[in-house]
Write an enzyme that holds these catalytic residues in place. Structure first.
Site, PDB file in Angstrom:
ATOM      1  N   PRO A  29       0.850  -1.199   0.000  1.00 47.25           N
ATOM      2  CG  PRO A  29       0.019  -1.028   2.176  1.00 47.25           C
ATOM      3  CD  PRO A  29       0.762  -1.943   1.269  1.00 47.25           C
ATOM      4  CB  CYS A 113       1.763   4.997   8.438  1.00 47.96           C
ATOM      5  SG  CYS A 113       1.926   6.662   7.734  1.00 47.96           S
ATOM      6  CE  LYS A 152       3.612  -2.870   4.441  1.00 47.61           C
ATOM      7  NZ  LYS A 152       4.474  -1.827   5.027  1.00 47.61           N
ATOM      8  CG  ASN A 224       7.366  -3.924   2.937  1.00 47.72           C
ATOM      9  OD1 ASN A 224       7.097  -2.953   3.649  1.00 47.72           O
ATOM     10  ND2 ASN A 224       7.556  -3.799   1.652  1.00 47.72           N
ATOM     11  N   GLY A 225      10.429  -4.361   2.519  1.00 48.30           N
ATOM     12  CA  GLY A 225      11.500  -3.396   2.748  1.00 48.30           C
ATOM     13  C   GLY A 225      12.704  -3.603   1.849  1.00 48.30           C
ATOM     14  N   GLY A 226      12.931  -2.690   0.906  1.00 53.30           N
ATOM     15  CA  GLY A 226      14.142  -2.708   0.093  1.00 53.30           C
ATOM     16  C   GLY A 226      14.251  -3.842  -0.905  1.00 53.30           C
ATOM     17  NE  ARG A 247      10.678   3.158  -1.633  1.00 51.10           N
ATOM     18  CZ  ARG A 247      11.786   3.401  -0.946  1.00 51.10           C
ATOM     19  NH1 ARG A 247      12.447   4.530  -1.170  1.00 51.10           N
ATOM     20  NH2 ARG A 247      12.239   2.541  -0.071  1.00 51.10           N
TER      21      ARG A 247
END
Length: 353
Positions: A29, A113, A152, A224-226, A247
Site C-alpha cells: 500500500p 506508517c 502490517k 517487506n523493505g528494500g 516502490r
C-alpha cells in the site's frame, strides 16, 4: 540480543481456514500511488499478485462524504486488499463492515506508517507501543467480517529493542486469531525522520523477520523493505511465506509481468509492454467518459518503458499532454508510437534478477 518469549499457543478454534497463497507476492500500500487506476494496470501485468489499496483512514470512511472514492474498485482487480488506518476498535469494526460489503478479499490494519499526522490520531507505527490495543482493534475487525484480517507492522519504533518487542507484539495480536503479519524490516523513528527517510535510513534487519517465521511456523509471515529483484525474492522465500514490494513495483511496473512465472510457477506467456498499454485504452476511454482526467490514470504508467529505447520520449509526451483538457486514449496511443515495438523485440531484455 535480549531474551524473548519461548512459548506461544493459540486456541484451536482461533485460526480461520484461509488460503494465504496470494500473499506470496504483494504490492505494498502506497499513499497517492496504489489507487484503483494503478491497480487496474498492475492486474494486466500480473494475475497472481495481491494488490493493496492506499491506506484509508476510518475517518474517511465513517465521516467523509465520498465513500466510493476510497473504497470503490474494479472487479478485475481481485485479489485486492484494503489497508485501514485507525486505532479505535469501534470505528475499525464499522469501517471493516462497510469494506466487506464492497467485496475486498482482505482487510489489513496499518501499524507501520510513521508520519506525524497519523500519529496524532493514534494510527500507524505508534501502535507498536500498544500491542493490546492492536489486538483489541483486530478482534473488533474480525467480528465485523468473514474476510481475513491481517496486520502490517515495523520491527519496532524509536528506542525499542526489536528482538524483545516484536515477538511480544506478534504473540499478543496472534492470540486474537490473526494469522498473517507483513513486517517491514526496519524500525520507524517517530521523531526526527520524515516518512520518506523512515523508508530509507533505518537499517534493514531481514534476519529478525526470518526468526519470526521460525518461531511461529503456524503464522503467515510476509517480508517487506528494500526488495527490488527476483533473486532477492527467491532468497527471502526460502525463509518466509511471502514478499511485499513497494516502490519498485510502481516505478518499474513491468517487473509485475514476470511475477506469475517467477514466483507462482505459471507457464502463461508474459504480456508485452505494448500490449499492456493497449489493454488500458478501453479502460481509459470508459473512465474519461465518466469524467476522470487522463493524467490521473496515465501517471501510473510512466515507468512501463523504464530502461527501454524511447521510454523517455514516452514519459515526456504523456507528461506534457495528458493533463490537457479533453485528453483521451488517443494521447496514450500517440505516446506509444514513440517506442518502437520491433526495437524491443530485437533487443534482449535485461533479466530482472
Amino acid at each position: 540480543m535480549c531474551t524473548v518469549l519461548n512459548t506461544f499457543e493459540l486456541e484451536e478454534n482461533t485460526l480461520k481456514s484461509i488460503d494465504y497463497g496470494c500473499q506470496r507476492f504483494s504490492v505494498a500500500p502506497m499513499l497517492d500511488w496504489t489507487d484503483r487506476h494503478y491497480r487496474y494496470f498492475a492486474r494486466l501485468l500480473s494475475k497472481e499478485a495481491l494488490l493493496y489499496t492506499e491506506m484509508v483512514t476510518t475517518g474517511a470512511i465513517l465521516f467523509g462524504n465520498n465513500t466510493e472514492r476510497f473504497l470503490g474498485f474494479n472487479a478485475q482487480e481481485h485479489p485486492v486488499a484494503l489497508q485501514l488506518g485507525g486505532g479505535n476498535p469501534e470505528e475499525l469494526a464499522k469501517s471493516t463492515a462497510i469494506a466487506t460489503e464492497y467485496g475486498f478479499d482482505e482487510i489489513n490494519l496499518n501499524v507501520g506508517c510513521p508520519s506525524d499526522r497519523v500519529q496524532n490520531n493514534m494510527i500507524g507505527a505508534c501502535l507498536m507501543a500498544h500491542p493490546q490495543l492492536v489486538a483489541d482493534c483486530v478482534q473488533a475487525m474480525q467480528a465485523s467480517t468473514d474476510k481475513p484480517v491481517t496486520v502490517k507492522c515495523r520491527i519496532g519504533i524509536d528506542e525499542q529493542d526489536p528482538y524483545q518487542i516484536l515477538p511480544e507484539f506478534i504473540e499478543t495480536v496472534a492470540k486474537t486469531g490473526c494469522r498473517s503479519f507483513t513486517i517491514h524490516a526496519r524500525k520507524a523513528w517517530l521523531k526526527g525522520l520524515s516518512p520518506k527517510e523512515n523508508r530509507e535510513i533505518p537499517p534493514l534487519d531481514y534476519d529478525i523477520v526470518y526468526q519470526m517465521k521460525q518461531r511461529y511456523p503456524e503464522l503467515n509471515i510476509v517480508i517487506n523493505g528494500g526488495i527490488t529483484q527476483f533473486e532477492a525474492m527467491h532468497q527471502h522465500l526460502a525463509h518466509v511465506d511471502g514478499v511485499m514490494v513497494g516502490r519498485e513495483a510502481y516505478q518499474n511496473p513491468y517487473i509485475l509481468a514476470q511475477v506469475d512465472q517467477q514466483l507462482f510457477g505459471r507457464d502463461t506467456p508474459m504480456i508485452s509492454r505494448h500490449d499492456a498499454v493497449r489493454l488500458m485504452l478501453p479502460y481509459i476511454e470508459q473512465q474519461v467518459s465518466a469524467g476522470c482526467y487522463l493524467n490521473h490514470i496515465s501517471r501510473h504508467m510512466l515507468g512501463i518503458f523504464q530502461g527501454c529505447a524511447g521510454g523517455r520520449k514516452f514519459r515526456r509526451y504523456l507528461s506534457e499532454n495528458a493533463h490537457k483538457p479533453g485528453s483521451g486514449p488517443e494521447v496514450l496511443e500517440q505516446a506509444l508510437a514513440l517506442v518502437s515495438e520491433q526495437a524491443l523485440l530485437d533487443t534482449p531484455e535485461k533479466e530482472h534478477a
